[in-house]
Design a protein around this motif. Structure first.
Motif, PDB file in Angstrom:
ATOM      1  N   ARG A  76      21.287  15.593 -33.188  1.00 20.67           N
ATOM      2  CA  ARG A  76      20.205  14.605 -33.109  1.00 20.67           C
ATOM      3  C   ARG A  76      20.560  13.325 -33.854  1.00 20.67           C
ATOM      4  NH1 ARG A  76      16.570  16.777 -29.244  1.00 20.67           N
ATOM      5  NH2 ARG A  76      16.752  19.038 -29.427  1.00 20.67           N
ATOM      6  N   ASN A  77      19.926  12.223 -33.449  1.00 20.06           N
ATOM      7  CA  ASN A  77      20.264  10.939 -34.063  1.00 20.06           C
ATOM      8  C   ASN A  77      19.108   9.956 -33.997  1.00 20.06           C
ATOM      9  OD1 ASN A  77      20.477   9.025 -31.641  1.00 20.06           O
ATOM     10  ND2 ASN A  77      21.837  10.680 -31.005  1.00 20.06           N
ATOM     11  N   ILE A  78      19.254   8.880 -34.721  1.00 19.75           N
ATOM     12  CA  ILE A  78      18.424   7.671 -34.584  1.00 19.75           C
ATOM     13  C   ILE A  78      19.333   6.597 -34.024  1.00 19.75           C
ATOM     14  CG2 ILE A  78      16.960   5.970 -35.730  1.00 19.75           C
ATOM     15  CD1 ILE A  78      16.766   7.997 -38.101  1.00 19.75           C
ATOM     16  N   LEU A  79      18.915   5.954 -32.948  1.00 18.53           N
ATOM     17  CA  LEU A  79      19.646   4.812 -32.396  1.00 18.53           C
ATOM     18  C   LEU A  79      18.887   3.552 -32.762  1.00 18.53           C
ATOM     19  CD1 LEU A  79      21.765   3.422 -30.573  1.00 18.53           C
ATOM     20  CD2 LEU A  79      20.277   3.957 -28.619  1.00 18.53           C
ATOM     21  N   GLU A  80      19.595   2.585 -33.343  1.00 22.95           N
ATOM     22  CA  GLU A  80      18.958   1.339 -33.788  1.00 22.95           C
ATOM     23  C   GLU A  80      19.717   0.132 -33.249  1.00 22.95           C
ATOM     24  OE1 GLU A  80      17.963   0.558 -38.109  1.00 22.95           O
ATOM     25  OE2 GLU A  80      19.473  -0.994 -37.772  1.00 22.95           O
TER      26      GLU A  80
ATOM     27  N   LEU B 290      14.789  -2.263 -33.363  1.00 22.16           N
ATOM     28  CA  LEU B 290      14.290  -1.326 -32.368  1.00 22.16           C
ATOM     29  C   LEU B 290      14.982   0.007 -32.591  1.00 22.16           C
ATOM     30  CD1 LEU B 290      14.496  -3.672 -29.233  1.00 22.16           C
ATOM     31  CD2 LEU B 290      12.518  -3.286 -30.723  1.00 22.16           C
ATOM     32  N   LEU B 291      14.188   1.076 -32.720  1.00 23.10           N
ATOM     33  CA  LEU B 291      14.740   2.387 -33.023  1.00 23.10           C
ATOM     34  C   LEU B 291      14.158   3.436 -32.090  1.00 23.10           C
ATOM     35  CD1 LEU B 291      13.577   1.023 -36.000  1.00 23.10           C
ATOM     36  CD2 LEU B 291      15.294   2.637 -36.804  1.00 23.10           C
ATOM     37  N   THR B 292      15.028   4.341 -31.627  1.00 27.32           N
ATOM     38  CA  THR B 292      14.544   5.477 -30.846  1.00 27.32           C
ATOM     39  C   THR B 292      15.190   6.754 -31.347  1.00 27.32           C
ATOM     40  OG1 THR B 292      14.074   6.279 -28.608  1.00 27.32           O
ATOM     41  CG2 THR B 292      16.283   5.414 -28.995  1.00 27.32           C
ATOM     42  N   THR B 293      14.500   7.873 -31.102  1.00 24.74           N
ATOM     43  CA  THR B 293      15.007   9.173 -31.541  1.00 24.74           C
ATOM     44  C   THR B 293      14.450  10.268 -30.663  1.00 24.74           C
ATOM     45  OG1 THR B 293      15.395  10.546 -33.515  1.00 24.74           O
ATOM     46  CG2 THR B 293      13.157   9.710 -33.176  1.00 24.74           C
ATOM     47  N   HIS B 294      15.088  11.426 -30.725  1.00 20.74           N
ATOM     48  CA  HIS B 294      14.649  12.633 -30.027  1.00 20.74           C
ATOM     49  C   HIS B 294      14.918  13.788 -30.974  1.00 20.74           C
ATOM     50  CE1 HIS B 294      15.098  15.463 -26.287  1.00 20.74           C
ATOM     51  NE2 HIS B 294      14.001  15.707 -26.975  1.00 20.74           N
ATOM     52  N   LEU B 295      13.854  14.296 -31.606  1.00 22.97           N
ATOM     53  CA  LEU B 295      14.012  15.284 -32.664  1.00 22.97           C
ATOM     54  C   LEU B 295      14.095  16.706 -32.109  1.00 22.97           C
ATOM     55  CD1 LEU B 295      11.579  13.789 -35.327  1.00 22.97           C
ATOM     56  CD2 LEU B 295      14.001  13.280 -34.931  1.00 22.97           C
TER      57      LEU B 295
ATOM     58  N   GLN C 155      23.937  12.491 -27.902  1.00 24.71           N
ATOM     59  CA  GLN C 155      23.228  13.486 -28.684  1.00 24.71           C
ATOM     60  C   GLN C 155      23.717  14.908 -28.358  1.00 24.71           C
ATOM     61  OE1 GLN C 155      19.306  12.893 -30.373  1.00 24.71           O
ATOM     62  NE2 GLN C 155      18.523  14.137 -28.695  1.00 24.71           N
ATOM     63  N   TRP C 156      24.256  15.046 -27.171  1.00 25.87           N
ATOM     64  CA  TRP C 156      24.803  16.348 -26.755  1.00 25.87           C
ATOM     65  C   TRP C 156      26.076  16.053 -25.978  1.00 25.87           C
ATOM     66  CZ3 TRP C 156      22.150  20.298 -22.933  1.00 25.87           C
ATOM     67  CH2 TRP C 156      22.725  21.564 -23.125  1.00 25.87           C
ATOM     68  N   LYS C 157      27.222  16.409 -26.564  1.00 29.40           N
ATOM     69  CA  LYS C 157      28.491  15.996 -25.983  1.00 29.40           C
ATOM     70  C   LYS C 157      29.509  17.119 -26.124  1.00 29.40           C
ATOM     71  CE  LYS C 157      31.639  11.996 -26.040  1.00 29.40           C
ATOM     72  NZ  LYS C 157      31.929  10.707 -26.693  1.00 29.40           N
ATOM     73  N   ALA C 158      30.192  17.424 -25.044  1.00 27.95           N
ATOM     74  CA  ALA C 158      31.246  18.442 -25.080  1.00 27.95           C
ATOM     75  C   ALA C 158      32.131  18.290 -23.856  1.00 27.95           C
ATOM     76  CB  ALA C 158      30.650  19.846 -25.117  1.00 27.95           C
ATOM     77  N   ARG C 159      33.396  18.534 -24.060  1.00 27.85           N
ATOM     78  CA  ARG C 159      34.328  18.541 -22.936  1.00 27.85           C
ATOM     79  C   ARG C 159      33.974  19.663 -21.963  1.00 27.85           C
ATOM     80  NH1 ARG C 159      38.772  19.245 -25.744  1.00 27.85           N
ATOM     81  NH2 ARG C 159      39.092  17.013 -26.084  1.00 27.85           N
TER      82      ARG C 159
END
Length: 351
Positions: A184-188, A200-205, A133-137
């Protein structure tokens, strides 16, 4: 020309001449994990489900973004101590399914400890799926550096069809902030047992959306679970919605972030308390709305002030099937472990 204007111009120049110089773009990829030593579990008639924002193994350290301290980076010993405590509490509950948010897997701030693998190897889970959800070199701000943090689902049983569904970005942020900020994303995932399929779904808005981004994210989330429901597909949805439920006694002026930056001002929820009503109206909640209305404080799940008390509910579990009546609970006794309290509930797999 001051230092910050110079940095801004340098970053803008880099972004203009290269497609993705800091590798912040996130696609549909999902990382799959397995525990080092697997255990055998019979699939039960009732699943214990838990959701917990684990604050990247930060415990109650006062980080700069909370407005209560100035920490950015943790020592590895701190991370391991906090993850050990998280694992201990998870083992105590012994859920069958665990939704987690703010899990770091390769981040400077958490000493590059893979927290998903750590939880798998120190609890009773066998498998996990993770979506960044938060990614950077490299993030050139406040000493944050390398980042890979996101959502995960842990399960005692093997699953299939793991996928990441992107949600809208905050449009009110300036271009550079939006480039480096959370996606942000939905993981399923799909869990199958006894000829039965459960999504099964999770998220962080979004937490700092000063426009209608969070509302759009909630609408997309609702539309997505509606599509599952219309197909007759059972689902369990859990996560940190960063939204208050209807009938919340307090909706603003929380003792939270004191940031003055317009991109990161704390949410004012006063106009948002009806946004979750469609979830309550159409689906079953682990903590029914009437229970929350009767006693708000019993179901609060979040605060940034380690010297205060939980002051609002932002974490949820919903289903289109059946939660066992009166089985939903908010575990408020572990404030030292995270800035969120976990929510648990029992889900009936057989009627």
């Amino acid at each position: 020309m001051n230092k910050f204007r110079t940095i801004y111009i340098v970053l803008l120049s880099l972004l203009l001449v290269a497609c993705d110089p800091f590798a912040t773009e996130i696609g549909t990829e999902v990382s799959l994990y397995e525990s080092i030593e697997k255990q055998e579990f019979a699939f039960p008639d009732t699943l214990k489900v838990m959701t917990w924002n684990i604050k990247f193994g930060g415990g109650r350290i006062d980080f700069f973004f909370d407005g209560h301290g100035n920490r950015v980076i943790m020592e590895k010993s701190e991370v391991i101590d906090n993850m050990a405590l998280l694992s201990e509490k998870i083992r105590e509950v012994n859920p069958d399914i665990l939704f987690i948010q703010e899990a770091d897997v390769n981040a400077k701030r958490s000493a590059f400890v893979d927290q998903v693998q750590y939880l798998l190897d120190n609890t009773n889970f066998n498998y996990a799926a993770y979506a960044s959800q938060w990614k950077a070199r490299y993030i050139p701000s406040d000493g944050i550096g390398k980042m890979d943090s996101g959502n995960a689902i842990l399960s005692k049983w093997k699953f299939t069809d793991a996928k990441r569904i992107a949600l809208p970005l905050i449009q009110s942020q300036n271009f550079i902030v939006r480039y480096f900020y959370l996606k942000r994303n939905i993981l399923e995932i799909n869990l199958e047992s006894n000829q039965k399929s459960i999504k099964l779904l999770t998220t962080h808005l979004s937490a700092y959306a000063n426009d209608d981004t969070k509302k759009k994210q909630l609408e997309i989330l609702k539309t997505y679970v509606d599509s599952l429901n219309q197909k007759g597909q059972e689902f369990i949805l859990g996560g940190d919605f960063n939204s208050l439920p209807p009938f919340s006694n307090q909706t603003s002026n929380f003792d939270d972030s004191v940031c003055t930056d317009e991109d990161f001002q704390a949410d004012n929820y006063s106009s948002e308390t009806e946004w979750l009503m469609p979830f309550y109206e159409n689906y079953k909640a682990a903590i029914p709305l009437q229970e929350f209305k009767a006693d708000n404080s019993k179901h609060f799940t979040h605060t940034t002030d380690k010297n205060g008390y939980w002051n609002r509910k932002v974490d949820y579990l919903f289903t289109n099937n059946h939660f066992v009546k009166n089985s939903g609970n908010t575990l408020q006794q572990w404030m030292q472990v995270s800035d969120h309290a976990p929510v648990i509930v029992n889900f009936k797999t057989k009627q």
